[in-house]
Design a protein around this motif. Structure first.
Motif, short mmCIF file in Angstrom:
data_model
loop_
_atom_site.label_atom_id
_atom_site.label_comp_id
_atom_site.label_asym_id
_atom_site.label_seq_id
_atom_site.Cartn_x
_atom_site.Cartn_y
_atom_site.Cartn_z
N THR A 158 81.13 10.11 88.62
CA THR A 158 80.02 9.18 88.78
C THR A 158 79.10 9.62 89.91
O THR A 158 79.43 10.50 90.71
N ALA A 184 77.35 3.86 89.44
CA ALA A 184 78.57 3.85 88.62
C ALA A 184 78.42 4.72 87.36
O ALA A 184 79.37 4.91 86.62
N GLN A 185 77.20 5.26 87.16
CA GLN A 185 76.99 6.10 85.96
C GLN A 185 77.51 7.51 86.19
O GLN A 185 77.57 7.99 87.31
N LEU A 186 77.83 8.19 85.10
CA LEU A 186 78.25 9.58 85.22
C LEU A 186 77.05 10.45 85.62
O LEU A 186 75.93 10.22 85.15
#
Ligand SMILES: Nc1ncnc2c1ncn2[C@@H]1O[C@H](COP(=O)(O)OP(=O)(O)OP(=O)(O)O)[C@@H](O)[C@H]1O
Ligand SMILES: [Mg+2]
Lengths: 293, 235
Positions: B92, B128-130
């Motif tokens: 993340t 929280a995103q990749l």
């Protein structure tokens, strides 16, 4: 009947999953298939057996001992057979061949140390049967399930949350980037190989308990199964290794239960081939090339 | 702060760098410009210890760092934003930033993280995103933020404007200047020569592995050879 077989299948599969996790971890950071993993697994089984019988240790201490033995073997393999080949202009195949060398060495060593005949754990654990709603589950099965799932959950958590776990994931994704961020990637590689081998050694004890037969040649078959699961789950994918291991165990048990027991391995591998036709990159594999090397 | 002395390096038989001399004074921005394949990335890799020099040496704050392992060079206070950004796409945004601080043991990591989120609010939104799901510009911000998380004294940037839209390029150059004003020394590799010379104090021109020209950035920008080769011949 169906549920009973399911429990048996999951028990067996959870040990496969542990073995496959070892392959997966090492494949992640080194981009090689460790052909000696099956032999480290076999060594773990023997060490566990000796600790449990000759030294009268509890099964949990024997398991711990087997895991430590696995870690030590992993350390030696990394330092003596893998590291000398890194950072040098050698063929990509060299480390693979090197692990094959280690596997032959370990098997011969086991033949000398432990003898060729099959040995087994004392049967005290297998005897105890619990009945829950018509399902029979033995103490051994409970131990196997608890330990392998416990180890898998702990490993997942550790990889996701701890600094070292994250360093392993970063190294597995791209070793040069991890290095540039300040990760001591040499150290991470040693640790990963030790961790993978400890899981392999522990799985040896669990499989020894489940099958009641430990012999120096057991590493090869089990090695191939772990390898098959590695590919089935998707190279280098942790979740894939877990799910793939469970699937293989279930497939095997069902092929035995429904009357083709002499073909159990053939059925199980046939099932893997079929799945790979449908998903060549493995169940959880992505299409892109994995790893950073 | 950083000195390369008679540095030579390459890949096997390819001699990518031939006797490079280059100095980055503390507090400055130094730009290293040159055409494709001139050897700019190789300079960065040698400094970070990813490639071992064949001869010559590298001094950082007077201390020899050639031959030192990469992760130790990072702990000495150097950090590289690599060409192509090298975001860890399966981790993340937050984990990428945390990895930048992976050697730090002090308790100001959270505060630094907060500062980076202030500078690049989009990263906080997407934490929280990749990493792989970010756009090019966001990835560049992440790469810069991540490099800053190790609290470098010298920040190396390898073509930070590559492949970005002009508006975002302007942003990135502004950020580089801010980082420098806050006290971080910068060595900047760029093909966007005009911008790179505008923000730099000194500049070096690299041609097929040799420094062909160096001096104050304003003078380099006026040099007819540079104008012809890199600035499209006109002012
Ligand atoms: N891994 C490698 N193996 C062999 N040769 C390489 C390698 N990387 C770069 N080179 C060669 O070294 C020389 C310098 O390459 P380098 O990447 O440092 O150039 P660059 O100035 O960064 O170019 P660009 O502007 O395209 O990024 C080139 O001739 C290139 O072909
Ligand atoms: Mg380059």
């Amino acid at each position: 009947m169906f549920l009973q077989q399911m429990i048996n299948g999951i028990t067996l599969g959870s040990t496969y999953a542990l073995i496959a996790l070892g392959y997966t971890l090492i494949f992640g950071v080194l981009n090689i298939v460790n052909m000696a993993h099956g032999e480290i697994f076999m060594f773990g089984a023997f060490i566990g057996l000796i600790l449990a019988t000759t030294f009268n240790m509890s099964i949990f201490s024997a398991l711990l001992g087997a895991m430590i033995a696995g870690a030590v073997l992993g350390y030696l393999m990394e330092r003596l057979a893998l590291r000398p080949l890194r950072r040098r202009k050698v063929s990509e195949l060299a480390p693979l061949i090197s692990t094959i060398g280690v596997s032959i060495f370990l098997e011969s060593l086991a033949l000398r140390l432990f003898g060729p005949q099959a040995q087994s754990f004392p049967s005290i654990y297998a005897a105890q049967l619990f009945e829950v709603g018509g399902l029979k589950i033995s103490a051994v099965q409970i131990i196997i399930l608890a330990i392998s799932f416990g180890l898998m959950v702990a490993l997942r958590f550790w990889l996701a949350k701890t600094r070292l776990g994250k360093s392993i994931r970063a190294t597995a994704e791209n070793i040069e980037t991890a290095n540039l961020l300040g990760v001591d990637t040499q150290k991470v590689i040693v640790l990963t190989v030790m961790l993978a081998s400890a899981l392999g050694g522990g799985a040896g004890v669990l499989v020894g308990l489940a099958f009641n037969a430990i012999e120096p040649t057991m590493g090869i078959t089990m090695g191939f199964k772990g390898l098959a699961v590695l590919i089935l789950g998707g190279l280098g994918n942790i979740t894939g290794a877990m799910v793939g291991g469970l699937l293989l165990g279930i497939a095997e048990i069902f092929s035995v239960a429904y009357g083709v027991s002499s073909y159990r391995d053939a059925v199980a591998f046939g099932f893997i081939i079929l799945l790979l036709f449908l998903r060549p990159q493995g169940i959880f594999g992505s299409k892109e090339q994995q790893g950073g090397r | 702060m950083l000195q390369l002395q008679q540095l030579a390096a390459g890949y096997g038989n390819i001699k990518a760098l031939k006797n490079i001399d280059l100095t980055v004074p503390a507090g400055s921005i130094v730009s290293l410009i040159g055409a494709n394949g001139a050897g700019k990335t190789t300079v960065m890799k040698v400094i970070m210890g990813l490639i071992k020099p064949e001869s010559g040496q590298i001094l950082f704050k007077g201390q020899k760092i050639s031959g030192v392992a990469t992760h130790k060079i990072v702990s000495l206070g150097l950090s590289l934003v690599p060409e192509g950004r090298s975001i860890l796409s399966r981790m993340t945004v937050l984990e990428n930033l945390e990895m930048g601080a992976c050697q730090r043991k002090d308790n100001e990591v959270q505060a630094d993280l907060h500062r980076i989120f202030q500078r690049f609010p989009i990263l906080e939104e997407r934490k929280a995103q990749l990493g792989g799901t970010l756009s090019g510009g966001q990835q560049q911000m992440l790469a810069i933020g991540r490099a800053l998380m190790s609290r470098p004294e010298l920040l190396l940037l390898d073509e930070p404007s590559m492949g970005l839209a002009p508006l975002i390029v302007a942003d990135i150059f502004k950020v580089i200047q801010e980082i420098n004003q806050e006290g971080t020394t910068v060595l900047l590799v760029e093909q966007n020569v005009r911008q790179a010379l505008k923000i730099a104090k000194y500049a070096y021109v690299l041609e097929t592995g040799r420094i062909s020209l160096h001096g104050q950035a304003v003078d380099i920008a006026k040099d007819p050879r540079v104008m012809e080769a890199y600035l499209g011949g006109k002012k």
